[in-house]
Enzyme design. Structure first.
Site, PDB file in Angstrom:
ATOM      1  CB  VAL A  11      -0.962   0.041   1.210  1.00 34.06           C
ATOM      2  CG1 VAL A  11      -2.021  -1.040   1.097  1.00 34.06           C
ATOM      3  CG2 VAL A  11      -0.201  -0.084   2.516  1.00 34.06           C
ATOM      4  CB  SER A  12       0.568   4.446  -1.724  1.00 32.67           C
ATOM      5  OG  SER A  12       0.518   3.775  -2.960  1.00 32.67           O
ATOM      6  CE  LYS A  13      -1.793   8.605   0.750  1.00 35.28           C
ATOM      7  NZ  LYS A  13      -1.157   9.898   0.466  1.00 35.28           N
TER       8      LYS A  13
END
Length: 209
Positions: A11-13
């Site tokens: 995931v990016s966050k």
């Protein structure tokens, strides 16, 4: 293809606003054990993905890397193709569970065909970029510009370096910081006593004696 199923999720966050639960559940449902799932909280454009590095290091010939979606693995199409081709060279397969790349399973003939199309698109993209670069440089030359990166040393900087290097109190490191060049670049243009060298002569438009 026999071997171990190894999962990768990203995931990016990294602040908790995105969770890996959906991807983790899908990988577990695909038959991957929890200990064989590697994870990252990082942007797809980020080169520093320790989870992916550990995942690839753990893979062995005959294993299959499984991802939830294709965009979880590659930073872009070219990076994705290069990564999978490296895996294939080691006898490692790739399976995508959902999304646009769900037809990809390089352990099957049909999946290899689909991935071959992706590889062809990546090669096409490289050719387009190369062609645009060559066209841009040709257009710049036609307008009297050399194209490419601007030189760091200008005529004004060369003259300043000449004057400064001729003074015994000049500190080379301080001069380099002042004109914004490396020591190597400075000495390529101007000698220790302020004498012009070949690159400096070229910047000033003079011919070597």
């Amino acid at each position: 293809m026999r071997g171990v199923l190894v999962g990768y999720a990203r995931v990016s966050k990294s602040d908790g606003r995105q969770t890996l639960d959906l991807q983790r559940d899908a990988l577990l449902a695909a038959g991957i054990t929890a200990k064989n799932i590697y994870e990252d909280h990082a942007s797809g454009r980020n080169d520093d993905r320790p989870g992916l590095a550990a995942c690839i290091k753990a893979l062995r010939g005959g294993d299959t890397l499984v991802v939830w979606k294709l965009d979880r693995l590659g930073r872009n199409l070219r990076h994705l193709v290069n990564t999978v081709q490296d895996l294939q060279a080691e006898g490692i397969g790739l399976r995508v569970l959902t999304g646009q790349g769900a037809a990809i399973d390089t352990t099957t003939p049909a999946g290899k065909l689909v991935f071959g199309i992706f590889a062809a698109l990546a090669e096409f993209e490289r050719e387009l970029i190369s062609e645009r670069t060559r066209a841009g440089l040709a257009a710049a030359r036609a307008r009297g510009r050399a194209g490419g990166r601007k030189p760091k040393m200008t005529a004004a900087k060369v003259r300043l370096a000449q004057a400064a290097m001729g003074k015994p109190e000049t500190r080379v490191s301080a001069l380099c910081r002042e004109i914004g060049v490396s020591r190597q670049t400075l000495y390529r243009h101007v000698g220790p006593q302020g004498e012009l060298r070949a690159a400096g002569l070229q910047v000033l438009g003079r011919k070597a004696p």
